[in-house]
Design a protein around this motif. Structure first.
Motif, PDB file in Angstrom:
ATOM      1  N   MET A   1       5.613  -1.643   1.275  1.00 46.00           N
ATOM      2  CA  MET A   1       6.672  -1.400   2.253  1.00 46.00           C
ATOM      3  C   MET A   1       6.074  -1.147   3.633  1.00 46.00           C
ATOM      4  SD  MET A   1       9.504   0.963   0.333  1.00 46.00           S
ATOM      5  CE  MET A   1      10.223   0.475  -1.226  1.00 46.00           C
TER       6      MET A   1
ATOM      7  N   ASP B   1      11.981  -2.054   3.334  1.00 46.97           N
ATOM      8  CA  ASP B   1      11.718  -2.895   2.175  1.00 46.97           C
ATOM      9  C   ASP B   1      12.289  -4.267   2.516  1.00 46.97           C
ATOM     10  OD1 ASP B   1      11.248  -4.057  -0.238  1.00 46.97           O
ATOM     11  OD2 ASP B   1      12.565  -2.752  -1.400  1.00 46.97           O
TER      12      ASP B   1
ATOM     13  N   LYS C   1      15.104   1.490   3.933  1.00 49.23           N
ATOM     14  CA  LYS C   1      15.331   2.270   2.716  1.00 49.23           C
ATOM     15  C   LYS C   1      15.494   3.752   3.012  1.00 49.23           C
ATOM     16  CE  LYS C   1      15.234   0.711  -0.825  1.00 49.23           C
ATOM     17  NZ  LYS C   1      16.315   0.064  -1.628  1.00 49.23           N
TER      18      LYS C   1
ATOM     19  N   LEU D   1       8.991  11.391   1.095  1.00 50.02           N
ATOM     20  CA  LEU D   1       8.835  10.231   0.222  1.00 50.02           C
ATOM     21  C   LEU D   1       9.173  10.594  -1.224  1.00 50.02           C
ATOM     22  CD1 LEU D   1       5.552   8.764   1.734  1.00 50.02           C
ATOM     23  CD2 LEU D   1       7.712   7.512   1.528  1.00 50.02           C
TER      24      LEU D   1
ATOM     25  N   LEU E   1       9.374   8.045  -4.091  1.00 50.54           N
ATOM     26  CA  LEU E   1       8.284   7.202  -3.628  1.00 50.54           C
ATOM     27  C   LEU E   1       7.049   8.063  -3.402  1.00 50.54           C
ATOM     28  CD1 LEU E   1      10.327   5.213  -0.958  1.00 50.54           C
ATOM     29  CD2 LEU E   1       9.507   4.280  -3.134  1.00 50.54           C
ATOM     30  N   ASP E   2       5.899   7.409  -3.274  1.00 48.25           N
ATOM     31  CA  ASP E   2       4.697   8.136  -2.898  1.00 48.25           C
ATOM     32  C   ASP E   2       3.987   7.386  -1.775  1.00 48.25           C
ATOM     33  OD1 ASP E   2       3.272   6.033  -4.085  1.00 48.25           O
ATOM     34  OD2 ASP E   2       3.115   7.088  -5.997  1.00 48.25           O
TER      35      ASP E   2
ATOM     36  N   ASP F   1       1.491   5.560  -1.735  1.00 54.75           N
ATOM     37  CA  ASP F   1       1.053   4.205  -2.074  1.00 54.75           C
ATOM     38  C   ASP F   1       2.138   3.164  -1.827  1.00 54.75           C
ATOM     39  OD1 ASP F   1      -1.402   5.148  -2.831  1.00 54.75           O
ATOM     40  OD2 ASP F   1      -0.882   5.331  -4.963  1.00 54.75           O
ATOM     41  N   ALA F   2       3.381   3.612  -1.645  1.00 51.84           N
ATOM     42  CA  ALA F   2       4.467   2.661  -1.379  1.00 51.84           C
ATOM     43  C   ALA F   2       4.308   2.001  -0.020  1.00 51.84           C
ATOM     44  CB  ALA F   2       5.820   3.370  -1.458  1.00 51.84           C
TER      45      ALA F   2
ATOM     46  N   ASN G   1       2.280  -0.016   2.617  1.00 52.15           N
ATOM     47  CA  ASN G   1       1.102  -0.889   2.707  1.00 52.15           C
ATOM     48  C   ASN G   1       0.939  -1.512   4.091  1.00 52.15           C
ATOM     49  OD1 ASN G   1       3.097  -2.860   2.717  1.00 52.15           O
ATOM     50  ND2 ASN G   1       2.738  -3.471   0.586  1.00 52.15           N
TER      51      ASN G   1
END
Length: 259
Positions: free
Chosen positions: A1, A18, A23, A47, A52-53, A55-56, A58
């Motif tokens: 994302m 997204d 989002k 998050l 989410l974390d 890592d979502a 990018n």
């Protein structure tokens, strides 16, 4: 994302995209001294609330009118998301539109982003009114070139100045007047009339003058937190676009990463 960061004079807005869809969005008071570590503690919690974390995320793109805030936002991207952020107006994220003014380097990033986003939707002459810390009027022609505009004090700045520079005027809440009357019978109502209806008159007057100067059919786009408040009391706006700056960041990112 994609995490799009819009660092303004009052708030920093973080939006998680997204694809083309936002989002989630969050805002925090602008403080150029806020470190990357402070940002990430706050962001991680938000998050998690959205399941989410870190890592979502990018990819990151940053637009800022607060140059001192850029360093810590860049560190946030590199240290905690593991990506080098794109910066609006620089490198791969160059504007891609003409800035047809005498000092193009001084045009605020948010204003150019608004023009990019608005022209992407409305392929004609446009005026964008952004109700932020300052109220800005930005003009772009049918080809998408930025032609200039107006910078006026934001309505909250005007109210702060009125109260701060007088001995007896009270602080009042900024809200829609109960009536259309411009003759107040109390100090508070007179202040609200002067601030609110005076501001509406400024908006309508500047839009009318700008349209006359352009001389072609022109769309009037309103954005910023207080746009809805004024839209209830004037018919000068053709469209309200609450996420215009964020959409501009998304468009720049998509152009920069297009293969």
């Amino acid at each position: 994302m994609l995490l799009a960061i819009d660092a303004g004079n009052t708030n920093v807005v973080f939006a998680l995209f997204d694809g083309d869809e936002i989002k989630a969005r969050w805002r925090i008071a602008t403080d150029a001294r806020r470190t990357a570590d402070e940002y990430v503690v706050w962001l991680r919690q938000l998050l998690e609330l959205n399941a989410l974390d870190l890592d979502a995320v990018n990819a990151v793109i940053i637009g800022t009118v607060v140059p001192r805030a850029l360093h810590n936002l860049t560190v946030l991207s590199e240290k905690y998301f593991g990506v080098t952020p794109l910066v609006a107006g620089r490198g791969a994220a160059e504007w891609g539109i003409a800035l047809d003014v005498e000092q193009p380097d001084t045009v605020g990033a948010d204003r150019v982003l608004n023009v990019i986003a608005a022209h992407d939707t409305y392929k004609q002459d446009i005026v964008i009114i952004d109700f932020g810390t300052a109220t800005t009027f930005d003009v772009a022609d049918y080809a998408g070139a930025y032609k200039g505009g107006v910078i006026a004090p934001g309505i909250n700045l005007s109210l702060d100045a009125l109260v701060g520079k007088t001995a007896q005027l009270p602080r009042i809440a900024l809200e829609s007047p109960e009536t259309d009357s411009v003759i107040g019978t109390t100090t508070e109502s007179q202040m609200l009339i002067g601030i609110f209806w005076g501001y509406v008159a400024m908006i309508e007057g500047l839009v009318a003058r700008t349209k006359t100067q352009i001389g072609r059919p022109t769309k009037i786009i309103a954005t910023g937190g207080l746009a809805v408040l004024f839209d209830e009391h004037t018919d000068v706006f053709d469209h309200l676009e609450s996420d215009l700056t964020l959409r501009g960041l998304l468009i720049l990112y998509q152009r920069a990463t297009k293969t």
